[in-house]
Design a protein around this motif. Structure first.
Motif: not given
Length: 145
Positions: A78, A111, A114-115, A119, A121, A124-125, A128
């Motif tokens: 991040d 973020n 996505l939360n 989605v 985790p 999400q990575q 990102k």
């Protein structure tokens, strides 16, 4: 956070130390030939980075109310993504606090979205990482001043 950003902006914009940090980041050898003690400035920047990382750790512990050594894992992506999205180059010497703030806001919105969409985790990575890759590609092929 606003205070830290304001102090960082002031130091980088209006002090000799800030100009020397940019010069060292742009071209270490040219900075050395210009009479800048590059090693001393790099050590100072790494020291400031360590202090700010410790402050971020304290804020995270206060927020989570638990001191787990793994609670901050994944935040390095991040941090890098926010700075690159904000316009800081990997080559060094370009970028600034204002762009980084914009990158942080964009990443925070991403973020949050996505939360809200539930989605996972892991996905999400990956998302990102793709955003970071897109920012790097745009940064590479966009002409800089």
């Amino acid at each position: 956070m606003a205070f830290i950003f304001a102090v960082g902006w002031f130091v980088l914009r209006y002090t000799q130390f800030g100009r020397r940090v940019y010069a060292t980041g742009a071209n270490e050898e040219a900075a050395r030939l210009a009479g800048i003690d590059v090693d001393r400035h790099k050590i100072a920047v790494y020291g400031i980075s360590g202090i700010l990382a410790a402050l971020a750790g304290l804020v995270l512990v206060a927020r989570l109310q638990v001191a787990d050594p793994l609670s901050g894992s994944g935040f390095e992506l991040d941090a890098i993504a926010a700075t690159v999205i904000g316009g800081t180059t990997f080559d060094g010497g370009k970028g600034g606090i204002g762009g980084t703030i914009i990158g942080v806001l964009i990443l925070a919105i991403l973020n949050n979205i996505l939360n809200l969409l539930n989605v996972s985790p892991y996905a999400q990575q990956i998302i990102k990482g793709l955003v970071l890759l897109g920012a790097v590609v745009m940064n590479k092929y966009t002409p800089h001043r």
